[in-house]
Design a protein around this motif. Structure first.
Motif, PDB file in Angstrom:
ATOM      1  N   ARG A  77     -46.190  36.657   1.481  1.00  0.00           N
ATOM      2  CA  ARG A  77     -45.009  36.858   2.037  1.00  0.00           C
ATOM      3  C   ARG A  77     -44.271  37.370   2.871  1.00  0.00           C
ATOM      4  O   ARG A  77     -43.295  37.325   3.096  1.00  0.00           O
TER       5      ARG A  77
ATOM      6  N   ARG B  64     -57.201  31.317  -1.922  1.00  0.00           N
ATOM      7  CA  ARG B  64     -54.840  31.660  -2.506  1.00  0.00           C
ATOM      8  C   ARG B  64     -55.326  33.121  -2.703  1.00  0.00           C
ATOM      9  O   ARG B  64     -55.494  33.442  -3.744  1.00  0.00           O
ATOM     10  N   CYS B  65     -54.472  33.760  -2.041  1.00  0.00           N
ATOM     11  CA  CYS B  65     -53.336  34.719  -3.013  1.00  0.00           C
ATOM     12  C   CYS B  65     -51.904  34.690  -1.488  1.00  0.00           C
ATOM     13  O   CYS B  65     -51.666  33.886  -1.839  1.00  0.00           O
ATOM     14  N   SER B  66     -50.939  35.691  -2.388  1.00  0.00           N
ATOM     15  CA  SER B  66     -49.411  34.976  -2.080  1.00  0.00           C
ATOM     16  C   SER B  66     -49.475  35.651  -1.132  1.00  0.00           C
ATOM     17  O   SER B  66     -49.828  36.756  -0.388  1.00  0.00           O
TER      18      SER B  66
ATOM     19  N   VAL C 195     -45.939  32.137  -1.506  1.00  0.00           N
ATOM     20  CA  VAL C 195     -46.531  32.545  -2.896  1.00  0.00           C
ATOM     21  C   VAL C 195     -44.374  31.639  -3.660  1.00  0.00           C
ATOM     22  O   VAL C 195     -43.893  31.652  -3.200  1.00  0.00           O
ATOM     23  N   TRP C 196     -45.579  31.750  -5.142  1.00  0.00           N
ATOM     24  CA  TRP C 196     -45.203  31.055  -6.400  1.00  0.00           C
ATOM     25  C   TRP C 196     -43.247  32.662  -6.711  1.00  0.00           C
ATOM     26  O   TRP C 196     -43.308  33.357  -6.833  1.00  0.00           O
ATOM     27  N   LEU C 197     -41.692  31.713  -6.619  1.00  0.00           N
ATOM     28  CA  LEU C 197     -40.998  32.923  -7.465  1.00  0.00           C
ATOM     29  C   LEU C 197     -40.398  32.045  -8.050  1.00  0.00           C
ATOM     30  O   LEU C 197     -40.182  30.492  -8.898  1.00  0.00           O
ATOM     31  N   GLY C 198     -40.491  32.675  -9.085  1.00  0.00           N
ATOM     32  CA  GLY C 198     -40.240  32.022 -10.907  1.00  0.00           C
ATOM     33  C   GLY C 198     -38.880  32.260 -10.808  1.00  0.00           C
ATOM     34  O   GLY C 198     -37.354  33.157  -9.762  1.00  0.00           O
TER      35      GLY C 198
ATOM     36  N   ARG D 266     -60.624  38.629  -9.707  1.00  0.00           N
ATOM     37  CA  ARG D 266     -59.867  39.993 -10.476  1.00  0.00           C
ATOM     38  C   ARG D 266     -61.411  39.014 -12.018  1.00  0.00           C
ATOM     39  O   ARG D 266     -60.332  39.415 -13.576  1.00  0.00           O
TER      40      ARG D 266
ATOM     41  N   TRP E 235     -36.715  39.559  -5.506  1.00  0.00           N
ATOM     42  CA  TRP E 235     -37.965  39.165  -5.546  1.00  0.00           C
ATOM     43  C   TRP E 235     -38.322  38.005  -4.913  1.00  0.00           C
ATOM     44  O   TRP E 235     -39.071  37.411  -4.517  1.00  0.00           O
TER      45      TRP E 235
ATOM     46  N   MET F 267     -38.754  36.579   1.153  1.00  0.00           N
ATOM     47  CA  MET F 267     -39.407  35.977   1.706  1.00  0.00           C
ATOM     48  C   MET F 267     -38.530  34.693   2.186  1.00  0.00           C
ATOM     49  O   MET F 267     -39.147  34.351   3.561  1.00  0.00           O
TER      50      MET F 267
HETATM   51  C1  LIG Z   1     -44.251  32.478 -13.172  1.00  0.00           C
HETATM   52  C2  LIG Z   1     -44.243  32.848 -11.912  1.00  0.00           C
HETATM   53  C3  LIG Z   1     -43.146  34.033 -11.181  1.00  0.00           C
HETATM   54  C4  LIG Z   1     -43.439  35.024  -9.739  1.00  0.00           C
HETATM   55  N1  LIG Z   1     -41.920  34.977  -9.121  1.00  0.00           N
HETATM   56  C5  LIG Z   1     -42.502  36.240  -7.783  1.00  0.00           C
HETATM   57  C6  LIG Z   1     -41.255  36.523  -7.682  1.00  0.00           C
HETATM   58  O1  LIG Z   1     -39.795  35.938  -7.725  1.00  0.00           O
HETATM   59  N2  LIG Z   1     -41.028  37.216  -6.220  1.00  0.00           N
HETATM   60  C7  LIG Z   1     -42.183  37.379  -5.932  1.00  0.00           C
HETATM   61  O2  LIG Z   1     -42.379  38.193  -4.877  1.00  0.00           O
HETATM   62  N3  LIG Z   1     -43.799  36.541  -6.757  1.00  0.00           N
HETATM   63  C8  LIG Z   1     -43.706  36.017  -7.351  1.00  0.00           C
HETATM   64  N4  LIG Z   1     -45.134  35.729  -8.394  1.00  0.00           N
HETATM   65  C9  LIG Z   1     -46.079  36.354  -7.606  1.00  0.00           C
HETATM   66  C10 LIG Z   1     -47.299  37.352  -8.526  1.00  0.00           C
HETATM   67  O3  LIG Z   1     -46.238  38.056  -7.853  1.00  0.00           O
HETATM   68  C11 LIG Z   1     -48.523  36.489  -7.512  1.00  0.00           C
HETATM   69  O4  LIG Z   1     -48.800  35.981  -7.868  1.00  0.00           O
HETATM   70  C12 LIG Z   1     -49.406  38.050  -8.646  1.00  0.00           C
HETATM   71  O5  LIG Z   1     -48.316  39.175  -8.326  1.00  0.00           O
HETATM   72  C13 LIG Z   1     -50.629  37.930  -8.548  1.00  0.00           C
HETATM   73  O6  LIG Z   1     -50.866  38.227  -6.961  1.00  0.00           O
HETATM   74  P1  LIG Z   1     -51.605  36.888  -5.500  1.00  0.00           P
HETATM   75  O7  LIG Z   1     -50.920  35.144  -6.074  1.00  0.00           O
HETATM   76  O8  LIG Z   1     -51.530  37.183  -4.879  1.00  0.00           O
HETATM   77  O9  LIG Z   1     -53.265  36.130  -7.091  1.00  0.00           O
HETATM   78  C14 LIG Z   1     -44.675  34.931  -9.556  1.00  0.00           C
HETATM   79  C15 LIG Z   1     -46.149  34.128  -9.936  1.00  0.00           C
HETATM   80  C16 LIG Z   1     -45.657  33.747 -11.050  1.00  0.00           C
HETATM   81  C17 LIG Z   1     -46.660  32.558 -11.714  1.00  0.00           C
END
Ligand SMILES: Cc1cc2nc3c(=O)[nH]c(=O)nc-3n(C[C@H](O)[C@H](O)[C@H](O)COP(=O)(O)O)c2cc1C
Length: 180
Positions: free
Chosen positions: A11, A7-9, A123-126, A167, A62, A65
């Motif tokens: 976008r 898994r990785c984000s 991708v998780w968006l806070g 990591r 943020w 996407m």
């Molecule tokens: C609580 C939380 C909020 C996040 N919010 C955003 C966001 O608003 N936009 C975005 O592009 N990524 C967001 N992310 C994704 C993180 O940027 C990403 O998980 C982090 O850079 C690590 O990369 P990876 O997911 O590829 O391992 C969020 C992740 C978490 C856990």
């Protein structure tokens, strides 16, 4: 479990719909998450319509996407289920001392892992606790006041290849005592 390490984000998405069965399995994975006292305080709003996704994309710098994602899943907490003191103390912010943030976060991670397992990207968006984002989203989708969008997941078929990085850092693992 490979999905954890794969898994990785993601976008960037292909302009391709995601099959409903896949979205349903992603939601099933979310429902399997652990939760405090097994309260399962989650509710999910699945958004696929282009205009609605574009509206969500405009709510956060943020979240751009969302406009090109196949779907956005808003992972919401039902404070009536997730906070045993909901409504009892008007002086306290609703749910601020409750476990629902952790419950929903576990559900979101489960969903992201299933997204990986389905060959999709997400991708998780806070969202919570950003008051502006919570308000915009709640107004747009007419959420009841006890429903809080904790986070959104934008998902779709990945465009290009995103690779996770290792990591692990043994210096930050403390066996038996902090000094070890
Ligand atoms: C609580 C939380 C909020 C996040 N919010 C955003 C966001 O608003 N936009 C975005 O592009 N990524 C967001 N992310 C994704 C993180 O940027 C990403 O998980 C982090 O850079 C690590 O990369 P990876 O997911 O590829 O391992 C969020 C992740 C978490 C856990």
């Amino acid at each position: 479990m490979n999905a954890i390490f794969e898994r990785c984000s993601v976008r960037n998405f292909l302009p391709k719909q995601v099959e409903r069965e896949k979205i349903e399995r992603i939601l099933r994975a979310a429902f399997q998450a652990p939760s405090a006292h097994n309260r399962q305080p989650w509710e999910f709003l699945v958004i696929t319509g282009r205009e609605d996704r574009e509206a969500v994309a405009a709510m956060s710098p943020w979240a751009k996407m969302c406009a090109s994602a196949a779907a956005v899943i808003a992972c919401c907490a039902d404070l009536k289920k997730g906070d045993p003191d909901y409504g009892k103390n008007p002086a306290a912010g609703a749910g601020e001392d409750a476990f629902w943030v952790q419950d929903l976060s576990a559900a979101m991670e489960n969903a992201l892992l299933q997204i990986t397992g389905e060959g999709l990207g997400g991708v998780w968006l806070g969202w919570y606790p950003d008051k502006g984002r919570v308000r915009s989203f709640s107004e747009k989708f007419a959420l009841p006041s006890h429903i809080v969008p904790l986070g959104l997941i934008a998902l779709g078929y990945p465009a290009g290849e995103a690779r996770p990085k290792d990591r692990f850092d043994p210096a930050r693992v403390h066996w038996e005592s902090w000094e070890a």
